[in-house]
Structures are given as structure tokens and as C-alpha cells.
Design a protein around this motif. Sequence first.
Motif, PDB file in Angstrom:
ATOM      1  N   GLU A 175      12.678  37.300 -18.328  1.00 34.26           N
ATOM      2  CA  GLU A 175      11.754  38.234 -17.612  1.00 34.26           C
ATOM      3  C   GLU A 175      10.448  38.256 -18.466  1.00 34.26           C
ATOM      4  OE1 GLU A 175      13.819  41.878 -16.684  1.00 34.26           O
ATOM      5  OE2 GLU A 175      14.826  40.913 -14.878  1.00 34.26           O
ATOM      6  N   LYS A 176      10.842  38.437 -19.930  1.00 34.05           N
ATOM      7  CA  LYS A 176       9.706  38.627 -20.805  1.00 34.05           C
ATOM      8  C   LYS A 176       9.076  37.127 -21.038  1.00 34.05           C
ATOM      9  CE  LYS A 176      10.764  42.797 -23.271  1.00 34.05           C
ATOM     10  NZ  LYS A 176       9.496  43.985 -23.236  1.00 34.05           N
ATOM     11  N   GLY A 177       9.454  36.249 -20.652  1.00 37.36           N
ATOM     12  CA  GLY A 177       9.038  34.702 -20.871  1.00 37.36           C
ATOM     13  C   GLY A 177       8.915  34.435 -21.978  1.00 37.36           C
ATOM     14  N   ILE A 178      10.069  34.822 -22.644  1.00 34.21           N
ATOM     15  CA  ILE A 178      10.394  34.440 -24.208  1.00 34.21           C
ATOM     16  C   ILE A 178      11.251  33.078 -24.389  1.00 34.21           C
ATOM     17  CG2 ILE A 178      11.095  35.153 -26.459  1.00 34.21           C
ATOM     18  CD1 ILE A 178      10.529  37.935 -25.522  1.00 34.21           C
ATOM     19  N   SER A 179      10.856  32.323 -25.143  1.00 36.60           N
ATOM     20  CA  SER A 179      11.620  31.061 -25.284  1.00 36.60           C
ATOM     21  C   SER A 179      12.869  31.400 -26.216  1.00 36.60           C
ATOM     22  CB  SER A 179      11.081  30.033 -25.781  1.00 36.60           C
ATOM     23  OG  SER A 179      10.440  30.028 -27.210  1.00 36.60           O
ATOM     24  N   GLN A 180      14.068  30.596 -26.648  1.00 38.58           N
ATOM     25  CA  GLN A 180      14.706  30.845 -27.407  1.00 38.58           C
ATOM     26  C   GLN A 180      14.219  30.736 -28.863  1.00 38.58           C
ATOM     27  OE1 GLN A 180      18.151  28.263 -26.592  1.00 38.58           O
ATOM     28  NE2 GLN A 180      18.921  29.576 -25.371  1.00 38.58           N
ATOM     29  N   LYS A 181      13.180  29.902 -29.016  1.00 39.37           N
ATOM     30  CA  LYS A 181      12.502  29.463 -30.355  1.00 39.37           C
ATOM     31  C   LYS A 181      11.647  30.819 -30.614  1.00 39.37           C
ATOM     32  CE  LYS A 181      11.693  27.334 -33.981  1.00 39.37           C
ATOM     33  NZ  LYS A 181      12.637  27.174 -34.945  1.00 39.37           N
ATOM     34  N   GLN A 182      11.065  31.508 -29.657  1.00 39.56           N
ATOM     35  CA  GLN A 182      10.112  32.648 -29.875  1.00 39.56           C
ATOM     36  C   GLN A 182      11.110  33.819 -30.286  1.00 39.56           C
ATOM     37  OE1 GLN A 182       8.403  32.366 -25.888  1.00 39.56           O
ATOM     38  NE2 GLN A 182       6.262  32.352 -26.985  1.00 39.56           N
ATOM     39  N   LEU A 183      12.410  33.774 -29.447  1.00 44.02           N
ATOM     40  CA  LEU A 183      13.400  34.794 -29.708  1.00 44.02           C
ATOM     41  C   LEU A 183      13.595  34.910 -31.167  1.00 44.02           C
ATOM     42  CD1 LEU A 183      14.757  37.272 -28.746  1.00 44.02           C
ATOM     43  CD2 LEU A 183      16.389  36.107 -27.745  1.00 44.02           C
ATOM     44  N   GLU A 184      14.084  33.484 -31.706  1.00 40.44           N
ATOM     45  CA  GLU A 184      14.369  33.443 -32.957  1.00 40.44           C
ATOM     46  C   GLU A 184      13.367  34.040 -34.141  1.00 40.44           C
ATOM     47  OE1 GLU A 184      15.059  29.652 -36.364  1.00 40.44           O
ATOM     48  OE2 GLU A 184      14.087  29.243 -34.357  1.00 40.44           O
ATOM     49  N   GLU A 185      12.211  33.720 -33.581  1.00 35.51           N
ATOM     50  CA  GLU A 185      11.006  34.114 -34.799  1.00 35.51           C
ATOM     51  C   GLU A 185      10.970  35.677 -34.599  1.00 35.51           C
ATOM     52  OE1 GLU A 185       7.700  32.209 -33.105  1.00 35.51           O
ATOM     53  OE2 GLU A 185       8.472  30.239 -33.839  1.00 35.51           O
ATOM     54  N   MET A 186      11.426  36.232 -33.509  1.00 38.46           N
ATOM     55  CA  MET A 186      11.096  37.979 -33.252  1.00 38.46           C
ATOM     56  C   MET A 186      12.265  38.654 -33.935  1.00 38.46           C
ATOM     57  SD  MET A 186       9.753  37.704 -29.201  1.00 38.46           S
ATOM     58  CE  MET A 186       9.280  39.287 -28.973  1.00 38.46           C
ATOM     59  N   SER A 187      13.821  37.818 -33.867  1.00 37.48           N
ATOM     60  CA  SER A 187      14.719  38.477 -34.170  1.00 37.48           C
ATOM     61  C   SER A 187      15.466  38.368 -35.385  1.00 37.48           C
ATOM     62  CB  SER A 187      15.994  38.206 -32.991  1.00 37.48           C
ATOM     63  OG  SER A 187      16.264  36.838 -33.182  1.00 37.48           O
ATOM     64  N   GLY A 188      15.139  37.010 -36.062  1.00 37.42           N
ATOM     65  CA  GLY A 188      15.558  36.538 -37.310  1.00 37.42           C
ATOM     66  C   GLY A 188      16.987  35.698 -36.946  1.00 37.42           C
ATOM     67  N   LYS A 196      18.770  32.560 -35.608  1.00 34.50           N
ATOM     68  CA  LYS A 196      18.628  31.439 -35.501  1.00 34.50           C
ATOM     69  C   LYS A 196      18.542  30.874 -34.048  1.00 34.50           C
ATOM     70  CE  LYS A 196      17.413  30.196 -39.747  1.00 34.50           C
ATOM     71  NZ  LYS A 196      16.089  29.908 -40.094  1.00 34.50           N
ATOM     72  N   GLN A 197      17.837  29.843 -33.441  1.00 36.09           N
ATOM     73  CA  GLN A 197      17.846  29.277 -32.192  1.00 36.09           C
ATOM     74  C   GLN A 197      19.108  28.837 -31.784  1.00 36.09           C
ATOM     75  OE1 GLN A 197      17.561  25.850 -31.095  1.00 36.09           O
ATOM     76  NE2 GLN A 197      17.585  26.455 -28.929  1.00 36.09           N
ATOM     77  N   PRO A 198      19.824  28.072 -32.574  1.00 42.98           N
ATOM     78  CA  PRO A 198      20.816  27.366 -32.290  1.00 42.98           C
ATOM     79  C   PRO A 198      21.968  28.500 -31.928  1.00 42.98           C
ATOM     80  CG  PRO A 198      19.999  26.092 -34.026  1.00 42.98           C
ATOM     81  CD  PRO A 198      19.079  27.409 -33.804  1.00 42.98           C
ATOM     82  N   VAL A 199      22.030  29.624 -32.593  1.00 43.64           N
ATOM     83  CA  VAL A 199      22.872  30.592 -32.544  1.00 43.64           C
ATOM     84  C   VAL A 199      22.689  31.174 -31.231  1.00 43.64           C
ATOM     85  CG1 VAL A 199      23.630  32.827 -33.380  1.00 43.64           C
ATOM     86  CG2 VAL A 199      22.995  30.832 -34.822  1.00 43.64           C
ATOM     87  N   LEU A 207      28.526  41.823 -33.256  1.00 46.05           N
ATOM     88  CA  LEU A 207      27.866  42.829 -32.686  1.00 46.05           C
ATOM     89  C   LEU A 207      26.403  42.931 -33.388  1.00 46.05           C
ATOM     90  CD1 LEU A 207      27.673  45.359 -30.836  1.00 46.05           C
ATOM     91  CD2 LEU A 207      28.689  46.630 -32.654  1.00 46.05           C
ATOM     92  N   GLU A 208      26.161  42.900 -34.470  1.00 43.65           N
ATOM     93  CA  GLU A 208      25.225  42.847 -35.354  1.00 43.65           C
ATOM     94  C   GLU A 208      24.176  41.867 -34.898  1.00 43.65           C
ATOM     95  OE1 GLU A 208      23.216  42.037 -39.878  1.00 43.65           O
ATOM     96  OE2 GLU A 208      25.270  42.648 -39.656  1.00 43.65           O
ATOM     97  N   THR A 209      24.451  40.534 -34.705  1.00 44.94           N
ATOM     98  CA  THR A 209      23.742  39.573 -33.924  1.00 44.94           C
ATOM     99  C   THR A 209      23.140  39.911 -32.688  1.00 44.94           C
ATOM    100  OG1 THR A 209      25.040  37.956 -35.257  1.00 44.94           O
ATOM    101  CG2 THR A 209      23.699  37.028 -33.167  1.00 44.94           C
ATOM    102  N   ILE A 210      24.242  40.480 -31.839  1.00 42.75           N
ATOM    103  CA  ILE A 210      23.524  40.865 -30.441  1.00 42.75           C
ATOM    104  C   ILE A 210      22.386  41.975 -30.563  1.00 42.75           C
ATOM    105  CG2 ILE A 210      24.457  42.015 -28.356  1.00 42.75           C
ATOM    106  CD1 ILE A 210      26.988  40.739 -28.851  1.00 42.75           C
TER     107      ILE A 210
END
Length: 96
Positions: free
Chosen positions: A43-56, A58-61, A74-77
Motif C-alpha cells: 500500500e505504501k509502494g515500498i519495495s523490500q529493498k526500500q524497507l531494508e533501508e528504512m528498517s535496518g 536485510k532484504q533477504p530476511v 519479535l524485535e525484527t517484526i
Amino acid sequence: MNKNPAIGSNALEFMDSTLSAEEIAASDLRVALIGELIQARREKGISQKQLEEMSGVKQPVIARMESGATSPQLETILKVLAPLGKTLAVVPLKSK
């Protein structure tokens, strides 16, 4: 005619016969949580790679979480949900 179908002929029936009600509920909760995470990201139009950059995280995770290949901490979620504007809440279970 075979009156004894092979195990796995009906996955839901097999799961119901081998998993406890608590295990099924936990699995349903994981599926719902990951589904909400995927929906919020899309819904936010965010790729997994962008979410990696925003959350810290890693995209494969993130990919393994979204595919159900892993059961994340839980911490990762929480790290992944925060940039999506989401959090977890403890609420009463719905009675059946």
C-alpha cells in the motif's frame, strides 16, 4: 477403489489431524501478521529493498519473512512494522 487416501491428499485435513488447536491458532496468527505486513508495504509502494533501508532489516530476511520460510523474532517484526506506520497490539481473543 482405494478407501485409504494417501497422507497429504488433503493438507488441511492432515494438519487438523496432527496439529493441536494451539498450534493451528499460532500458525493462523503468523499468516495474518505477515499478510498485514505485506499489505502495508505494498500500500505504501515500498519495495523490500526500500524497507531494508528504512528498517535496518536485510532484504533477504524480509523476503524470508514474507514467504513464510522463517519465523521472525519479535524485535525484527517491530523494526519492519515501524517504517510502515504499524505496530503490534495485545488484544483479547475473539470468542467463538
